[in-house]
Design a protein around this motif. Structure first.
Motif, PDB file in Angstrom:
ATOM      1  N   GLU A  54      13.136  -4.565   5.083  1.00 40.98           N
ATOM      2  CA  GLU A  54      12.706  -3.196   4.816  1.00 40.98           C
ATOM      3  C   GLU A  54      13.913  -2.254   4.888  1.00 40.98           C
ATOM      4  O   GLU A  54      14.368  -1.881   5.961  1.00 40.98           O
ATOM      5  N   HIS A  66       5.988  -5.023  -3.986  1.00 42.74           N
ATOM      6  CA  HIS A  66       5.210  -5.114  -2.747  1.00 42.74           C
ATOM      7  C   HIS A  66       4.870  -6.574  -2.457  1.00 42.74           C
ATOM      8  O   HIS A  66       3.975  -7.145  -3.071  1.00 42.74           O
ATOM      9  N   GLY A  67       5.578  -7.166  -1.533  1.00 45.17           N
ATOM     10  CA  GLY A  67       5.262  -8.516  -1.109  1.00 45.17           C
ATOM     11  C   GLY A  67       5.930  -9.592  -1.947  1.00 45.17           C
ATOM     12  O   GLY A  67       6.408  -9.349  -3.059  1.00 45.17           O
ATOM     13  N   GLU A  96       3.633  -6.202   6.048  1.00 42.72           N
ATOM     14  CA  GLU A  96       4.251  -4.892   6.184  1.00 42.72           C
ATOM     15  C   GLU A  96       5.771  -4.965   6.151  1.00 42.72           C
ATOM     16  O   GLU A  96       6.442  -4.082   5.642  1.00 42.72           O
ATOM     17  N   TYR A 101       6.999  -4.834   2.440  1.00 39.81           N
ATOM     18  CA  TYR A 101       6.212  -3.929   1.599  1.00 39.81           C
ATOM     19  C   TYR A 101       7.088  -3.176   0.605  1.00 39.81           C
ATOM     20  O   TYR A 101       6.643  -2.823  -0.475  1.00 39.81           O
ATOM     21  N   HIS A 102       8.325  -2.907   0.967  1.00 42.95           N
ATOM     22  CA  HIS A 102       9.213  -2.136   0.105  1.00 42.95           C
ATOM     23  C   HIS A 102      10.441  -2.966  -0.263  1.00 42.95           C
ATOM     24  O   HIS A 102      11.514  -2.787   0.302  1.00 42.95           O
ATOM     25  N   GLU A 152      -3.323  -6.312   0.424  1.00 43.91           N
ATOM     26  CA  GLU A 152      -2.222  -5.828   1.260  1.00 43.91           C
ATOM     27  C   GLU A 152      -1.248  -6.959   1.559  1.00 43.91           C
ATOM     28  O   GLU A 152      -1.645  -8.071   1.877  1.00 43.91           O
ATOM     29  N   CYS A 153       0.028  -6.674   1.407  1.00 40.69           N
ATOM     30  CA  CYS A 153       1.051  -7.684   1.666  1.00 40.69           C
ATOM     31  C   CYS A 153       1.658  -7.443   3.042  1.00 40.69           C
ATOM     32  O   CYS A 153       1.430  -6.408   3.660  1.00 40.69           O
ATOM     33  N   SER A 211      -4.470  -5.790  -7.153  1.00 41.97           N
ATOM     34  CA  SER A 211      -3.150  -5.152  -7.043  1.00 41.97           C
ATOM     35  C   SER A 211      -2.987  -4.023  -8.050  1.00 41.97           C
ATOM     36  O   SER A 211      -1.907  -3.823  -8.607  1.00 41.97           O
ATOM     37  N   SER A 240       0.157  -1.270  -8.909  1.00 39.03           N
ATOM     38  CA  SER A 240       1.446  -1.873  -8.557  1.00 39.03           C
ATOM     39  C   SER A 240       2.133  -2.494  -9.767  1.00 39.03           C
ATOM     40  O   SER A 240       1.503  -2.830 -10.777  1.00 39.03           O
TER      41      SER A 240
END
Length: 510
Positions: A87, A65-66, A196, A199-200, A193-194, A470, A473
């Protein structure tokens, strides 16, 4: 005279991402007597790639994530990332199907999703009453009810309520909890939060490539697989004999402040042990795993962290029964369930906790199902072939497609049944925030007193649940391992030993 780091005996319990990162960092800083004890027959913990044909399936964590974290930088430096960072993965998309075989119009799906996403954005910005601890479910419910009140005589209200329940189930899986009313709103604000769009991020060659790379960088013979630890015996107070020989080159077994006894009776001796076992394992075993027992504040902190179960179900078909542009099939249960669906759910109550099935982008014939909570634990008690058949029955009903075949093979994860893990990842409960010192208590090491003024950390802790921002994660686990290693590196560099007779005096901090 400075302490010789090479004389320090460090044992790491667990060869997951936190343990491997910690061992690598210590080894790079001249800690030459590091041992990793792993209970299972493989490394990786909750990272677990399994080969499938020319590709692989991720039974555990599958995304980074990020890009603003140490794990991303490590992967980048070892060329383990895709050439283009974009993504390419998704979850909870596609057709939203009801238990009565209807396809919900996309505008209704987007309307309800927008309510939840807006509520999540508010939480991430800290827009809630700071004076009281509220649950995520309560916060989402208020947002949804506020929206519904504006829609008088809405003919789609029943569908929207069903979709709201699906969103709650989806977020429960995302937070690895049985019920969103156990999770505090603060956890959304604290999570870092990273962006969007990143994110994946997937591993280009599976998470196994990361684990193999980490293992290849470690000194030979550092890893000991199939070595489950039974008890960690640690000393609260070091007597004169301990103090005079602590960190010396020539050691007898009786001079070590930590003795680890394995299930097979084998013993390992250490100046410090770093425990990277999951919160799920520690919750279940904390009464017997440590001697003396953990202090009350650490026990309570562990109890206040949620550690739920999320499992994956891979349905592998000879040929896809879906269209090439389908993203997935999400299962929305209406308030009244009848006929075949009612019979199937009564016989297999775990199916209610499946949110849906995503089409794997890189595998044209595989669906990935997500299941959480009590249903995930129940699913683990059913054999894989039956799981696959029941899931196909479910899809036949929700899609009104009696022609859907049974999968040729089913592969699923069983994270709760694993006695060394007992779940998937952590989240933070209402009680966690009602007790302000929980994170400090989770992270805090157990110290032995070496003299009237000096202490040495004999039991340290690392893992995703201990990362401040985090938690849950892979990069949080990686960072927590580095952080504990850095703590030992810093502390050992601050220690001076009496120049004249280094083994006859207590060490002192400079």
């Amino acid at each position: 005279m400075s302490l010789n780091k090479g004389n320090l005996h460090i044992v790491i319990v667990g060869a997951g991402l936190a343990g491997l990162a910690c061992a690598l960092e210590l080894s790079k800083n001249n800690f030459s007597k590091v041992t990793i004890l792993e209970a299972q027959d493989r490394i990786g913990g909750r990272l677990y790639s399994t080969n499938f044909g020319d590709s692989f399936l991720e039974l555990g964590a599958q995304w980074i994530h990020g890009s603003d974290n140490a794990l991303f930088e490590f992967l980048k430096s070892h060329e383990l990332l895709p050439e283009e960072l974009e993504e390419t993965s998704f979850e909870g998309e596609g057709k939203f199907c009801t238990s009565n075989g209807k396809i919900i119009p996309i505008y209704i799906v987007e309307e309800v999703k927008k309510i939840i996403n807006n509520a999540k954005t508010e939480l991430e910005k800290g827009c809630y009453d700071k004076k009281s601890t509220e649950s995520v479910f309560s916060f989402f419910s208020r947002a949804f009810k506020s929206h519904v009140m504006k829609c008088n005589n809405d003919p789609d209200i029943a569908l929207k309520k069903a979709l709201f329940n699906w969103c709650v189930k989806f977020e429960s899986i995302d937070n690895a909890c049985d019920y969103l009313n156990d999770i505090a709103v603060q956890s959304f604000t604290e999570w870092d939060e990273c962006p969007e769009e990143l994110y994946h991020i997937e591993f280009s060659k599976g998470s196994r490539s990361l684990l193999d790379t980490l293992a290849s960088l470690l000194p030979r013979d550092i890893l000991h697989l199939k070595k489950p630890v039974k008890t960690i015996n640690w000393c609260k107070n070091l007597n004169a004999d301990f103090s005079s020989q602590l960190f010396s080159e020539n050691r007898s077994e009786g001079t070590f402040p930590v003795v680890l006894e394995c299930e097979n009776g084998e013993k390992f001796y250490a100046d410090s042990v770093i425990v990277t076992a999951s919160v799920g394992f520690l919750k279940e075993n904390m009464d017997t795993f440590f001697s003396p027992s953990l202090p009350k504040n650490k026990r309570e902190a562990l109890q206040h962290v949620a550690f739920g179960t999320v499992n994956k179900i891979f349905l592998i078909y000879d040929e896809p029964f879906w269209h090439a542009d389908d993203l997935g099939f999400q299962l929305v249960w209406e308030s009244e369930v009848t006929g075949k669906c009612e019979a199937l759910s009564l016989e297999n109550p775990w199916i209610y906790d499946i949110t849906g099935f995503d089409v794997l982008p890189k595998s044209s014939n595989i669906l990935l199902g997500w299941i959480g909570g009590e249903g995930a634990r129940l699913m683990e008690t059913v054999d894989e072939e039956t799981v696959g058949k029941v899931c196909s029955d479910l899809l036949r009903i929700f899609l009104k497609r009696p022609d859907i075949p049974n999968p040729s093979r089913t592969i699923r994860s069983c994270w709760h049944s694993n006695p060394y893990i007992r779940g998937s990842y952590s989240s933070r409960t209402l009680k966690y925030y009602q007790k302000d010192s929980s994170l400090h208590d989770l992270q805090h090491s157990l110290y032995s007193n070496c003299s009237s003024k000096d202490q040495w950390p004999v039991v340290l802790f690392a893992g995703e649940a201990l990362d401040e921002t985090s938690f849950s994660s892979a990069h949080g686990a990686f960072r927590s391992g580095l952080k504990v290693a850095e703590q030992l590196i810093k502390l050992s560099s601050e220690i001076k030993v009496n120049k004249e007779n280094p083994y006859s005096e207590n060490y002192v901090h400079t």
